[in-house]
Design an enzyme around this catalytic site. Sequence first.
Site, mmCIF file in Angstrom:
data_model
loop_
_atom_site.group_PDB
_atom_site.id
_atom_site.type_symbol
_atom_site.label_atom_id
_atom_site.label_comp_id
_atom_site.label_asym_id
_atom_site.label_seq_id
_atom_site.Cartn_x
_atom_site.Cartn_y
_atom_site.Cartn_z
ATOM 1 N N LYS A 90 53.549 20.820 91.825
ATOM 2 C CA LYS A 90 52.263 20.830 92.516
ATOM 3 C C LYS A 90 51.813 22.261 92.784
ATOM 4 O O LYS A 90 52.655 23.119 93.067
ATOM 5 C CB LYS A 90 52.391 20.106 93.864
ATOM 6 C CG LYS A 90 52.461 18.593 93.760
ATOM 7 C CD LYS A 90 52.556 17.957 95.132
ATOM 8 C CE LYS A 90 52.704 16.452 95.036
ATOM 9 N NZ LYS A 90 51.517 15.761 94.504
ATOM 10 N N ARG B 42 54.965 5.517 91.552
ATOM 11 C CA ARG B 42 54.818 4.258 90.814
ATOM 12 C C ARG B 42 56.074 3.934 90.009
ATOM 13 O O ARG B 42 56.385 2.772 89.781
ATOM 14 C CB ARG B 42 53.560 4.330 89.926
ATOM 15 C CG ARG B 42 53.604 5.400 88.885
ATOM 16 C CD ARG B 42 52.219 5.706 88.299
ATOM 17 N NE ARG B 42 51.363 6.426 89.240
ATOM 18 C CZ ARG B 42 50.094 6.766 88.994
ATOM 19 N NH1 ARG B 42 49.525 6.441 87.860
ATOM 20 N NH2 ARG B 42 49.395 7.418 89.914
#
Length: 464
Positions: free
Chosen positions: A246, A320
């Site tokens: 990130k 996910r």
Amino acid sequence: MKLIKVTFEEAVPHALDIAIVSVSDKKENEVIKLATGQKSLSVGAGDLEKVNRRKLIILFRKIIFLAKAHKIKKLAVRFPDFDFPNIDDSKQDLAELAAISFEMANFEFVKYKSKPEDGWDFVEEIIIVTGFRDKSIQEGIRVGQIIGQEVNRCRELANTPGGEMTPVLLAAAAKNAVKGTKVQVSVLGKKELRRLKMGGILGVAQGSQEIPQFIIMEYHGAKPADKPVVLIGKGVTFDTGGLNLKPSDYIYEMHMDMSGGAAVIHALVLASRLGIQKNIIGLIPAVENMPSGSSYRPGDMLRTMSGKTIEVLNTDAEGRIILADALEYSKRYKPQLIVDVATLTGAAASALGQHASAILTDDPNLEKMMRELGEESGDYVWPLPLWEEYEAEVKGTFGDIANVGKTKYGGTITGGIFLWQFIKGYPWVHIDMVPRMTAVEGEYLAKGAAGAPVRLLIKLLERV
Ligand code: BES
Ligand code: MN
Ligand code: ZN
């Protein structure tokens, strides 16, 4: 985290250290010293005819914030008939709402702060002054305080820094949280994850020194034959993004990427404390997402417990992947309903701002119920489509399912569509709680975790 001491009186006591709170139809708040020497706190509610449940939550919290700002520890809150013209909920319901809101507003994450010389500003005592005795109000307060307390414990857990809340420590926190309740916790480690072929969880975890954990919580409040509700919470204890690291502005607060897990832990504890007559299972896949020489890579294929492969296109779409294994695992319980709660996509906050979590389900009745319960609880939710038209986004090129979409649009929908591939045919709703991960200005909650959606989950468990 002490609960506020709540008592009931028919008249305001004379003691000088008690401030008298009243609700006014003005916009402004007022704090004045009365001739009696007591302080009077007048909280502006605006047009009283227009006070609805939403506004009432804010009003109750404002009382606590105002008291804290003036270092007032004891309050006498005047509710002559415990009634608002525009709200038709029972007195017990309103009392519950008041108690939840008082407790939530009275919480601050001070674990890592030195205590000021004159102590913290928390409110210690509230005397509710009503013109009549009503057992149902007392019951509402009792229940509301328990709910508020578990919401706050969830916030405390979510706020805890990543170094002190690793997967192993999260599992320990779950065991600690259930003490004195009927909830049982068991934890699967690496060996068991391998045996179960949970390649999703193992894959995401492999770059970190911290070993993954699969936390299983069970609460039996009904006959064994009753199909359980399964709650699944994303438990990424720190999300760096992995090799798709990130950017620095986005890595801040990523210790809260286990907020879904924290909410599930405390929803189960709460269900037990309230004696909810349901069977409930909590599943929390817990990992740390780190870049290193052993990290999973873009391009890697992870074989999940379901047998389906995930084509990893971006290691930052890790939530996910671990949820795919948890969803598969949930099927063994033959659940009546599966709810997953996850800080899954920043796109949810782009779509909805910060006042509602996104929900995705293929069951219109469930969607409607979730919206109603959102209103009731104060954990607001808003639906996004879960349609087959979107499935092309996650079709894999070399594997079965790609972990990010082909386009840059509708990221929250893509996340939901991905999860759907692992749970189709089961009654299921996905809650993307990124919008509600942290409290925002104006809602009278301390900075940091907002405790969503514990209040919603408990209402849901009561209803289904
Ligand atoms: N944990 C993040 C989502 C998130 C974003 C939580 C902001 C809290 C605040 C999640 O794992 C993530 O990184 N999602 C990506 C998905 C993308 C790579 C498809 C995102 O939102 O950018
Ligand atoms: Mn991520
Ligand atoms: Zn994440």
